[in-house]
Design an enzyme around this catalytic site. Structure first.
Site: not given
Ligand code: ZN
Length: 220
Positions: A108-111, A149, A177, A179
């Site tokens: 995931c590109e956020h975490h 996703q 996920h 995260c």
């Molecule tokens: Zn994430």
């Protein structure tokens, strides 16, 4: 563009090296300069976390993390459309082609934490079919990047749509996920499902048939 793709294919065979580390004895490609730079940064991160980067168990960790990340994002070096074009054949078959339960691992590109699960991909040919093994490779080429996703689902759909120009494309991804799971934000086993359709899959009947064929019940 074609030259570029050829370079990538050459690199596939030339710069291949077997990774000795447990867990992914797969074919990896490393850029040693980037690995060195990243390892230096990860050493600083380990220190920021309050650990001692010189501790024996951690000595090689920065380099391992850098290599792991480079492997987990190797999709940036792949051209998914070229993967499809490399195995396209003229064929008049016009029924639904489905590859279901494709194992999918992404970050995931956020975490920058893993999300993983299964992708189901279908298309209805319109003059061309593609080697079945290429569809999981397209999934992998987009998954092995920093992703969300939703975009991953649409990336795969668009690539098949634009390259094969079929009568329709359907992509469904079910994923967990880390995260969410590890940070305790949601229930431990919750799954996120995303879908993207084109053409004939926008008709309720075709889509329902696809959903029935990929549903768990049809497995036995
Ligand atoms: Zn994430």
């Amino acid at each position: 563009m074609n030259d570029h793709s050829r370079d990538i294919d050459d690199r596939d065979s030339d710069m291949v090296e077997q990774n000795e580390m447990n867990g992914y004895a797969k074919i990896d490609q490393y850029n040693p300069v980037a690995i060195g730079r990243m390892a230096q940064q990860f050493r600083a991160v380990i220190a920021e976390l309050g650990e001692d980067p010189e501790r024996e168990g951690l000595l090689k960790t920065p380099e391992r993390v850098a290599k792991a990340l480079q492997f987990l994002t190797h999709g940036y070096g792949l051209d998914p459309a070229q993967i499809l074009r490399s195995a396209m054949f003229r064929e008049e078959y016009q029924q639904m082609v489905i590859v279901r339960d494709i194992e999918m691992y992404s970050l995931c590109e956020h975490h920058m934490l893993p999300f993983f699960g299964k992708a189901h991909v279908a298309y209805i040919p319109n003059g061309h079919i593609v080697g079945l093994s290429k569809l999981p490779r397209v999934v992998d080429a987009f998954a092995r990047r920093l992703q969300v996703q939703e975009r991953l689902t649409v990336d795969i759909r668009n690539c098949i749509e634009e390259t094969l120009k079929p009568l329709g494309v359907a992509v469904v991804i079910e994923a967990q996920h880390m995260c969410m799971v590890m940070r305790g934000i949601q229930k431990q086993h919750s799954t996120a499902t995303t879908s993207a359709f084109t053409g004939e899959f926008n008709s309720e009947k075709t889509r329902a048939e696809f959903m029935r064929l990929i549903s768990r019940g049809s497995q036995a």
